[in-house]
Every structure is written in C-alpha cells, then in structure tokens.
Scaffold this active site. Structure first.
Site, PDB file in Angstrom:
ATOM      1  N   HIS A 355       0.872  -1.178   0.000  1.00 15.57           N
ATOM      2  CA  HIS A 355       0.000   0.000   0.000  1.00 15.57           C
ATOM      3  C   HIS A 355       0.905   1.224   0.000  1.00 15.57           C
ATOM      4  O   HIS A 355       1.827   1.312   0.808  1.00 15.57           O
ATOM      5  CB  HIS A 355      -0.897  -0.006   1.232  1.00 15.57           C
ATOM      6  CG  HIS A 355      -1.991   1.018   1.175  1.00 15.57           C
ATOM      7  ND1 HIS A 355      -1.742   2.363   1.264  1.00 15.57           N
ATOM      8  CD2 HIS A 355      -3.329   0.895   1.025  1.00 15.57           C
ATOM      9  CE1 HIS A 355      -2.891   3.025   1.175  1.00 15.57           C
ATOM     10  NE2 HIS A 355      -3.869   2.148   1.033  1.00 15.57           N
ATOM     11  N   ARG A 375      -6.321  10.248  -0.865  1.00 13.15           N
ATOM     12  CA  ARG A 375      -5.938  10.693  -2.205  1.00 13.15           C
ATOM     13  C   ARG A 375      -7.168  10.860  -3.087  1.00 13.15           C
ATOM     14  O   ARG A 375      -7.206  11.726  -3.948  1.00 13.15           O
ATOM     15  CB  ARG A 375      -4.923   9.719  -2.815  1.00 13.15           C
ATOM     16  CG  ARG A 375      -3.515   9.958  -2.291  1.00 13.15           C
ATOM     17  CD  ARG A 375      -2.554   8.869  -2.726  1.00 13.15           C
ATOM     18  NE  ARG A 375      -2.760   7.657  -1.942  1.00 13.15           N
ATOM     19  CZ  ARG A 375      -2.684   6.423  -2.419  1.00 13.15           C
ATOM     20  NH1 ARG A 375      -2.422   6.222  -3.694  1.00 13.15           N
ATOM     21  NH2 ARG A 375      -2.876   5.389  -1.641  1.00 13.15           N
TER      22      ARG A 375
END
Lengths: 573, 246
Positions: A355, A375
């Site tokens: 990740h 994000r």
C-alpha cells in the site's frame, strides 16, 4: 509554524516546504490540472525497476507440489516447504522418514491410513472468522446447513476490520459492471481470471443492496444517493465508504447478523492446522489446534465436515523483505499452507501489494495505513521539496514504485530520526479543496486517533512509505468458490485470480462478500448432496512429506506459523 | 543492534514489573520484554478492541482504559489486561414487529439504557474518545441518527461496560441503533436499485461477451482509451462521450 511542532527538526524543514507550495498546488488543482498519469509502457518500466517484488532476489521457485517451478516470495516458499506442526505430527504419529527408505516396514505407512475419530461434526466447516468466512457462514446457514466457524483469534479479528477506504460497486449512471471489469483487469495487468472478475463486478450491486438492508451505514447524501470517490486506477467514481472505518462497520454488521443464526457456531482460538481428506481425495474436515488449551485439555481437535470453506485471509505478518505491514496479528498464510499440502494449486503469488501510504512517522504507527480515500479526496504525494512526483491515483503497485523511486534514485525522500525514509501525504489540502470540516467528517476514525495524540490532520502532512498490505494471489478458485479439490471451497484474500497481479482499492471488500456468498452457498449444496467422507484422515500428507524429504530433508521448519514472534528483535528494523 | 541508546522505564503488567524501552506502545514494549500474546492482541491498528486494558499511573488515583496497540507505555503504569468482557447481546433480525418503530425496537432490545444514571464514567473511560453517555441518552430519546453518528467509530472494546453502575451494554445497544437507523431511517439508494435491476435483467450479458471476445491488443487499447470521470462533477450528472460500455 503552527501545527508542525510535533515534528522533530529533521522533518520540520521539509514540512515547511509543503506548506509553502500548497497555495500554488491548490490553484493548479482548481484549474483542473493534475499530474499526468503514466502510459502502460512507463508503468511497466517503473515497476520493473522499483517495485520490491520485481527484483530477482525477492523470489524463488517452489521445489515441490502442484506449483513446482513457480516463483513466490522466498519467505512464503519456505513456509510452503515446511513440515507439519509438532502437535499434528505427535497426534497422527507422522514420521519424517522417507517412505521409500522405510519400504518393507508397514508401520511407517500405517499412521496415514489410520481412521481419525472426530471431536466435532458439522455440515459446513468455515475456516476463518473474518469478512469472507463470516459471509460464507451466513450464506451456508441460510441454505439450511449446520455451520461451524473456526478462527485463530476472536470472531472478526481479520484484515477486513482494518479496511478503511471503501468498496467498489458500479451503481452510478456513468458506470457499469463492464466498465468496472475493464478497470479491474487493467489494474491486475490483464492476467486476472475473466470469469472471476465478471462474477465480482456483476454481483456488486446485489451485495451493496444486501448490506443496505442489513443496516450497514454508508456515506450518503440526504436523498439516499451514495457518495462515491475515485480510487487508484478507476475510471469512474465507484468507491463506497463508511467514513474511514468501512471494514470495521462491515465486520460489526456481518458478525451481528451471523450471531442471529442458531445454526452457526463459532470456535475462537482454534486455528486449523491441517485439512482432512478422505479416500476419494475430497476435503472432509480439518485438524484444529487449541491455542489456549492449557495442560488438561487436548491441544488437537478433529472436525468432520461434509464441505469446507477456507477463508483464512492473507500473509502480511510474514514481513517479506522486512517490510512493515498494515495487516492484523494473525495474517500468516495459514490457508495457503493447508491447501498446498493437500495438493491444491495456487496462482499469482509472486507480486504482493504494497500500500503506497503506510505511516512512517510517528514511529509507533509504522506500517499502519492512511487510506487511499485521502488521495481520492485530493491529498497529494510530495517529495522533500513539497513537489508532486506522480499522479496519486495510479494503481497501487505503480504508486508504490514511484514513491520508492523518489526516495532512492531521485534522492528526494525525507529521512526520520530513526532512519526511515518517506514522502509526504498532504492531507490539509482536502479541507482547502472541499471546505472546512471535510477531513473531520470523511475521516472520523483517523482524525480522532491523530488529534488524540497531538497531531492535527487539518494542518499537518503525514510522512508515508509503502507497507506490505495485500496478498494479490492465492488458491485458484472457480466462480462458485470451488477449488480443484471436491468439497473444498475458498473465498477472500486467501484466493487468487480475482485481482491478477495487483488489486485495485475497494475490490477486496467486494470480493469477500461476492465470493463469500458464492462459496458458502456452494458448500451448503455440496454438503446436502454428499454424505460423510469415507475414512477421513491426513493421508494427503504422505506424498507431501515424501517430496519434502527428498527436496528439503535438512531443514526443520514447521508450518503454519499461526502467529508472529516479535520478542527481542521487535518489528523489522 | 548499534544505535542511539534508548531510555528505559518500568511498567507493571498483570502485577509483574518489566523494564522496557521508552517511546513504545504498551504492546510493543511488552513484546520486546519477552511476552508473547495469544489473547489480547488483534489488529494492532486500533480498530478491533482486542487489546483493551485498564491502567493506573502509580501516584495517581484514576483508573484509565486504553488499547495496548495505541497507547504509549509510560513510567509507572500498572496495567490489567482485559481480553474478554462478557455482556448482554440481544439476538435479533432486522424485521420490525408490527407497530414497532425502529426507535422503540432498539429500546425493547436494550431497555436497560433507560436506567442510565448519567455518571459519565463510560465517556471518561472510552479509549477512542466517544461520548458514550451522550449516545446512550440519544438512544433513550429515540434519536437514532445522532446515536449512530456519535458511536460510529466505536471499536467495541467494551471498556465502557465495565464500570457502568446500571449494567448497560453500551456498544451493543449502539450497534443496534446504527443498524436500525441505517435500515429504516436512512433513505435507500434509488440509483442502486436501478443499477441492480439493470444487472438482473441480463442487460450486460451480451456486452460482456463482446468485450471478452476482444484480442489482448484490442482489450488493452480499450483500457487505455478509458475516459476518467472528473473528481468533482455533481453526483450522477457526468456521462462519458463513449457510452458503449454502459
């Protein structure tokens, strides 16, 4: 500068540069400008140079079993080529001697053909009490089967509960399962099993509806419309979330629902350590080890079942290449070990998912996640100078490779006092883009957690680096959740094929539901149509141990490992 | 391992003292001291509630609840592990008995919330900062929406249950409140119902067949040509130029 005082001096200077460039980055975003995304050939080039698993020394070929010759991470290969646990060897009087050497000595072969008395009987045995296992149990129970869930820790202790960002479902007007299929295949580098992906995306709307009816809470507008955001590698906004605790909310609801079935029983602290097979090569139960038995209770428990569902999750706690992990305490690939020993083929295990945004500072949160949803709402990845270096919503493997590139080849990482390196995730940008209060509303879990420790996500960026997150591949399954072995089904992170070489964000929560339901239903049907197995035992270990003796006689490793051992060495440095 | 010298502190766990490195979480400090956990550790990320502990600082009187994976070990901590806390769990389905409102149903499943004496001990103890007594009051008043919001980040560690003089099982009552609110008081997603209808009508079957027949090169070209939905288009309004896949 305000809000940056918790940073040591080594980090504060760069954090100030982030604040300094924020206004111009914000202006660019408001003009609709974003960092250009990479072409398929550039993606490939960055992956090959910088992704940890594309390096030749990270993997080795398996020397035995159905996937002999396939490359998998070295640590996993060792685990798959290990002896059964001592408690199992003792209970079944297994001998590590080669059987060819013991020819003429019938007693050496006897243990394998020994009939094993059962301590417990059930129709469907579900191994694993996370999201996939619980869903499978519910589906099997609804089909009328008597279900036993056995789990290593407590019911619900799993990677599911740690999922933050959300679940992909194609339910918007601009979207369709076919579009979702396209995104998923591309994210997985086009090697996914098309049948599995079609099942995954097509069942999406149905499982989302099911969760709505179970009373799971989603981020919604007052009209009932789901709020959706982009994830890495998506072409449509289809990420459905429950704040930043989507997995926690899902697991709370699934567990609560499972508890309402009188025909589901849960046995915690009883991990499965071997499968049971019968004379016809069918899965007919499992051998359990009671982790907190003490001296007066038997350590080994034997379960006879008419069908078995493997849902043991992933392998992050194996800490490949000493990476920190976002996974829960029990994620050690138990299911892969059990299945592989029984001759069930695996697939797509060479590339793990890192990740992109695991926490690097503060030290005590190392490896834990900051969800991709940050994000999705506009938080940018920035280097030492406060500059962007990659489009933040590339597929995860590409974003991770880009971060590693920025910190190594480009030399633009930020180094912490304890010697770790990372890049900034500029979270405060979210409130500037979407209005004050957005961070608090959309990320209540992380916001409260950080503010409780004196870090205000509304003003301070967080230092991040890729963390070992997800097992992309695993046991090969078909669309009904079935494996190569009759009576054995599998669902969730332990399986392979759905995600190819790289999972997209939000497809894991969808997968555990879609394939949990399918595997549970199929297992219940199989249990109804088939009686008890004939002569249940561990005879499949015979050929496995013989091969092991030939290929790796000198080593004494045992598996599954069940729990990590952190002792003096602590977490990987 | 060579490195800067780490300061040490002393903590007591289940009555035994350990000298551990400073600056660690309680969990990592104890593991480094040689303890190995089977019970009492779960996600290690602060969301599962497995590592609930009660602790007191020597020289201080309050008893505090914490999570071993989240709280920093401090000198003089006396820690009691609580891997399991038995408590009431109402077994129910989501259907409502005739003439029961969702609000009344939650109260019928957990009538003891009415006995809250508002001592505030639950809110004080909560290791993730939830105003537990606040949401108990909301459930009492039938305000499920507020109760759902207030309890939303509950990790079900059950610490609040421990010291409740009215023996309320707050986390389980909150779970019921959230579920009945979600099922009956949140507006259902209409676009989802439409999407589901479209899938079940078999609408996409031929489209899947068509896409799956493409050669590898054609399929990758289709992938590269995807239009990306803008991040901030008003919900449900944007449509792609090429609508052949929807």
């Amino acid at each position: 500068m305000e809000g940056l005082n918790h940073f040591p001096e080594a980090l504060r200077e760069s954090a100030r540069l982030v604040v300094k460039t924020r206004e111009s980055r914000l202006t660019a975003l408001r003009r609709g400008e974003s960092y250009p995304s990479l072409s398929l050939s550039d993606r490939r080039a960055w992956l090959e140079e910088f992704h940890p698993d594309y390096r030749a020394d990270s993997c080795r070929p398996l020397t035995l079993g159905p996937n002999q010759g396939d490359l998998v991470p070295c640590e996993l290969a060792d685990l798959l080529e290990s002896w059964p646990r001592h408690a199992v060897s003792r209970h079944f009087a297994l001998s590590r001697r080669s059987h060819s050497a013991a020819e003429g000595d019938p007693s050496a072969l006897a243990p394998f053909s020994k009939q094993v008395k059962a301590d417990l009987h059930t129709d469907v045995l579900v191994i694993g009490g996370g999201g996939a296992g619980t869903t499978a149990a519910i589906a099997a129970a609804e089909a009328g089967a008597k279900v036993l869930i056995v789990t290593k820790l407590r019911h619900g202790d799993s990677n599911t509960i740690m999922a933050e960002g959300g679940m992909q479902v194609a339910d918007q007007e601009a979207d369709s399962p076919v579009q979702h299929y396209l995104d998923t295949m591309g994210g997985g580098h086009f090697i996914n099993d098309p049948d599995l992906v079609e099942s995954l995306v097509s069942d999406g709307p149905r499982v989302l509806r099911w969760l709505e009816e179970l009373g799971m809470l989603f981020d919604k507008y007052p009209t009932g419309r789901m709020k959706v955001r982009h994830g890495g590698g998506t072409s449509r906004r289809r990420l459905h979330a429950s704040g930043d605790v989507t997995g926690l909310e899902l697991m709370r609801v699934l567990r609560d629902h499972a508890e309402s079935f009188a025909n589901i029983r849960v046995l915690p602290f009883h991990p499965a350590v071997e499968l049971l097979t019968d004379d016809n090569g069918r899965a007919v139960g499992a051998v359990l080890e009671h982790l907190v038995a003490g001296d007066r209770l038997p350590t080994i428990q034997v379960v006879h079942a008419r069908a078995v569902v493997l849902a043991t999750g992933g392998f992050g706690r194996l800490h490949f290449k000493k990476f920190p992990t976002s996974n829960h305490y029990g994620a050690l690939a138990d299911g892969l070990v059990l299945a592989y020993r029984a001759g069930v083929p695996l697939r797509d295990l060479r590339y793990c998912q890192y990740h992109p945004t695991g926490i690097v500072y503060p030290d005590r949160k190392i490896g834990l996640l900051l969800t991709e949803k940050f994000r999705g709402w506009g938080a940018q990845l920035l280097n030492y100078h406060g500059e962007e270096f990659v489009f933040g919503l590339e597929p995860r493997d590409v974003t991770s490779a880009a971060i590693i590139r920025e910190c190594t080849e480009m030399g633009n990482g930020i180094t912490t006092p304890s010697g770790r390196v990372g890049v900034w995730l500029d979270i405060p940008l979210i409130d500037l883009l979407h209005g004050r209060g957005t961070i608090e509303r959309e990320f209540p879990g992380r916001f409260r957690e950080f503010i409780g420790k004196g870090i205000d996500l509304r003003v301070a960026p967080v230092l991040t680096y890729p963390t070992l997150h997800y097992q992309n591949g695993g046991i090969a399954i078909q669309s009904d959740g079935g494996t190569d072995m009759p009576g054995l089904y599998a669902a969730g992170e332990v399986t392979g094929g759905v995600h190819g070489d790289n999972r997209l964000m939000g497809n894991a929560l969808l997968e555990i539901l879609v394939f949990g339901l399918r595997a549970g239903r199929s297992a219940a049907r199989f249990a109804q149509n088939n009686g008890e197995g004939s002569n249940p035992g561990v005879s499949h270990l015979e050929s496995f141990m013989e091969a092991l003796h030939e290929k790796a006689a000198g080593q004494h490793r045992t598996s599954p490992r069940l729990l990590p051992s952190y002792g003096k060495s602590g977490l990987p440095a | 391992m060579a490195g800067p010298k780490v300061a040490t502190i002393t903590i007591a766990f289940d009555g035994t003292e350990y000298t551990v490195s400073a600056g660690r979480t309680i969990l990592v400090a104890l593991e480094e001291a040689g303890l190995r956990f089977v019970r009492g550790v779960g996600c290690r990320g602060g969301v599962c509630g497995a590592c609930t502990v009660l602790y007191r600082m020597r020289d201080a009187h309050p008893l505090v609840a914490g999570l071993m994976c989240q709280d920093e070990a401090k000198h003089g901590m006396e820690i009691l592990s609580l891997p399991y806390i038995p408590q009431k769990k109402a077994v129910h389905r989501m259907e409502l008995p005739p003439e029961n409102s969702p609000e009344y149903q939650v109260l019928s499943l957990y009538p003891e919330v009415n006995n809250c004496v508002m001592c505030g001990e639950c809110s004080r103890l909560c290791p993730v900062g939830i105003d537990v007594m606040g949401y108990v009051g909301m459930i009492k008043r039938g305000d499920l929406r507020s109760a759902a919001q207030q309890s939303f980040t509950c990790v079900q560690c059950q610490a609040c249950v421990l010291r409740c003089p009215s023996s309320i099982s707050q986390p389980n009552a909150a779970l019921a409140a959230r579920r009945f609110h979600g099922r009956y008081r949140e507006a259902p997603a209409e676009h989802l119902a439409k999407a589901l209808e479209k899938v079940e009508s078999g609408h996409y079957r031929s489209l899947f067949r068509k896409v799956r027949r493409l050669s590898g090169v054609e399929f990758q070209a289709l992938y590269q040509r995807r239009e990306r939905e803008p991040d901030d288009a008003p919900p449900g309004t944007w449509l792609p130029e090429d609508r052949s896949l929807i």
